[in-house]
Write a protein that holds these residues in place. Sequence first.
Motif, PDB file in Angstrom:
ATOM      1  N   ASN A   1       0.519  -1.206   0.091  1.00  0.00           N
ATOM      2  CA  ASN A   1       0.196  -0.403  -0.340  1.00  0.00           C
ATOM      3  C   ASN A   1       0.704   1.419   0.024  1.00  0.00           C
ATOM      4  O   ASN A   1       0.338   2.179   0.555  1.00  0.00           O
ATOM      5  CB  ASN A   1      -0.852  -0.089   1.050  1.00  0.00           C
ATOM      6  CG  ASN A   1      -1.834  -0.702   1.678  1.00  0.00           C
ATOM      7  OD1 ASN A   1      -3.374  -1.051   0.618  1.00  0.00           O
ATOM      8  ND2 ASN A   1      -1.313  -2.264   2.268  1.00  0.00           N
ATOM      9  N   LYS A   2       2.154   1.007  -0.709  1.00  0.00           N
ATOM     10  CA  LYS A   2       3.289   2.376  -0.524  1.00  0.00           C
ATOM     11  C   LYS A   2       2.337   3.815  -0.863  1.00  0.00           C
ATOM     12  O   LYS A   2       2.220   4.787  -0.273  1.00  0.00           O
ATOM     13  CB  LYS A   2       4.720   1.768  -1.403  1.00  0.00           C
ATOM     14  CG  LYS A   2       5.205   2.811  -1.336  1.00  0.00           C
ATOM     15  CD  LYS A   2       6.703   2.477  -2.773  1.00  0.00           C
ATOM     16  CE  LYS A   2       7.363   3.530  -2.237  1.00  0.00           C
ATOM     17  NZ  LYS A   2       8.320   3.467  -3.306  1.00  0.00           N
ATOM     18  N   ASP A   3       2.049   3.338  -2.154  1.00  0.00           N
ATOM     19  CA  ASP A   3       1.021   4.533  -2.335  1.00  0.00           C
ATOM     20  C   ASP A   3      -0.405   5.232  -1.636  1.00  0.00           C
ATOM     21  O   ASP A   3      -0.133   6.462  -1.549  1.00  0.00           O
ATOM     22  CB  ASP A   3      -0.085   4.679  -4.311  1.00  0.00           C
ATOM     23  CG  ASP A   3      -1.116   3.107  -3.572  1.00  0.00           C
ATOM     24  OD1 ASP A   3      -0.551   2.144  -2.735  1.00  0.00           O
ATOM     25  OD2 ASP A   3      -1.736   3.073  -4.704  1.00  0.00           O
ATOM     26  N   VAL A   4      -1.445   4.712  -0.804  1.00  0.00           N
ATOM     27  CA  VAL A   4      -1.736   4.906   0.136  1.00  0.00           C
ATOM     28  C   VAL A   4      -0.827   5.703   1.169  1.00  0.00           C
ATOM     29  O   VAL A   4      -1.528   6.800   1.769  1.00  0.00           O
ATOM     30  CB  VAL A   4      -2.525   3.700   0.454  1.00  0.00           C
ATOM     31  CG1 VAL A   4      -3.498   3.847   1.716  1.00  0.00           C
ATOM     32  CG2 VAL A   4      -3.520   3.510  -0.013  1.00  0.00           C
ATOM     33  N   PHE A   5       0.167   5.232   1.793  1.00  0.00           N
ATOM     34  CA  PHE A   5       0.780   5.446   2.654  1.00  0.00           C
ATOM     35  C   PHE A   5       1.409   6.941   2.181  1.00  0.00           C
ATOM     36  O   PHE A   5       1.629   8.241   3.431  1.00  0.00           O
ATOM     37  CB  PHE A   5       2.085   5.314   3.262  1.00  0.00           C
ATOM     38  CG  PHE A   5       1.744   3.422   4.396  1.00  0.00           C
ATOM     39  CD1 PHE A   5       1.515   3.889   5.616  1.00  0.00           C
ATOM     40  CD2 PHE A   5       0.981   2.272   3.909  1.00  0.00           C
ATOM     41  CE1 PHE A   5       0.701   3.164   6.458  1.00  0.00           C
ATOM     42  CE2 PHE A   5       0.963   1.477   4.312  1.00  0.00           C
ATOM     43  CZ  PHE A   5       0.545   1.960   5.678  1.00  0.00           C
ATOM     44  N   LEU A   6       2.004   7.094   0.795  1.00  0.00           N
ATOM     45  CA  LEU A   6       2.503   8.825   0.499  1.00  0.00           C
ATOM     46  C   LEU A   6       1.109   9.761   0.530  1.00  0.00           C
ATOM     47  O   LEU A   6       1.825  10.457   0.483  1.00  0.00           O
ATOM     48  CB  LEU A   6       2.914   8.153  -0.492  1.00  0.00           C
ATOM     49  CG  LEU A   6       4.952   6.804  -1.092  1.00  0.00           C
ATOM     50  CD1 LEU A   6       4.818   7.081  -2.063  1.00  0.00           C
ATOM     51  CD2 LEU A   6       5.463   7.738   0.506  1.00  0.00           C
ATOM     52  N   LEU A   7       0.669   8.832   0.374  1.00  0.00           N
ATOM     53  CA  LEU A   7      -1.326  10.176   0.429  1.00  0.00           C
ATOM     54  C   LEU A   7      -0.805  10.243   1.922  1.00  0.00           C
ATOM     55  O   LEU A   7      -1.310  11.591   2.246  1.00  0.00           O
ATOM     56  CB  LEU A   7      -2.390   9.379  -0.477  1.00  0.00           C
ATOM     57  CG  LEU A   7      -3.441  10.335  -0.719  1.00  0.00           C
ATOM     58  CD1 LEU A   7      -2.722  11.459  -1.274  1.00  0.00           C
ATOM     59  CD2 LEU A   7      -4.337   9.563  -1.481  1.00  0.00           C
TER      60      LEU A   7
END
Length: 295
Positions: free
Chosen positions: A84-90
């Motif tokens: 979920n890297k994209d979610v955490f960067l958001l």
Amino acid sequence: MSSNNRITNAFLNAKKLELSKESKYILFSDCHRGDNSFADDFSHNRKIFHHALSQYLQKDFTYIELGDGDELWENKFVNIFNANKDVFLLLKKFHEKNRLHLIWGNHDMDYKNPKKVKKNLNYYYDVTDGKEKELMINISFSEAIKLEQKNGRSIFLLHGHQADWFNYTFWKLSRFLVQILWRPLQLVGIKDPTSPAQNFKGHIKVESRLEEWIKKNNNQMIITGHTHRPRFPAPNELPHFNDGSCVHPRCITGLEIENNQITLIKWHVITNENGTMQIKRTVLETSKNISEYID
């Protein structure tokens, strides 16, 4: 300690945030972010969640997550992050704007410990270039939050497992049972029947205990998660709201607070006439003025 005392303690020690006509909050809970395996209930809604949160970031909302954001009972955090890297960067973007507030639930109760929060969320290892990078430095978790008006009236936010004695007091035993027994069964499609989200009698008991507390405390408006069941009472009913979850089969649900109005919404995928797919926001319950519940 009784559920009434646990809820009261959370209320008395809640983090305070301002609630005014200018406030813009989006509340989600029970994401249960996992490792993208067959047991990961969040995986089929990840793109919906990311798109919805991106829209709220652009519109200057503050994001409050009401617990069970990360599925720490079943997964190591490094696997959750990589899936979920994209979610955490958001989430990092919300944090950098001071518009991210997190509450711990029973499935991420490890985050009661600031050392665990720091270990998981301060930095991440970027496999693309082999470097350690900042994620959410100094992020913290609360047991509860109060959205408070200048007149002292407030909306009380918490996960809700304080009314679920087994998942609060014996959460480590619950975690053990999930890891050893239910996760392997979940991989072949069998759901955990001990979860209040799967157990109808269980979530009725949790809701009843929360509502007893509301009655004893001057009809204090409360918003919870935990049961995964959205609730949006009429102004003449007990002011117990629930934002639902982000692991419904085909949508995510949440509560928006804007311009002194509260709205129950869902984000879901629709297919247009030309065959293209679109992520759409739909209002489930017409906006109500907060003053109808807390004045």
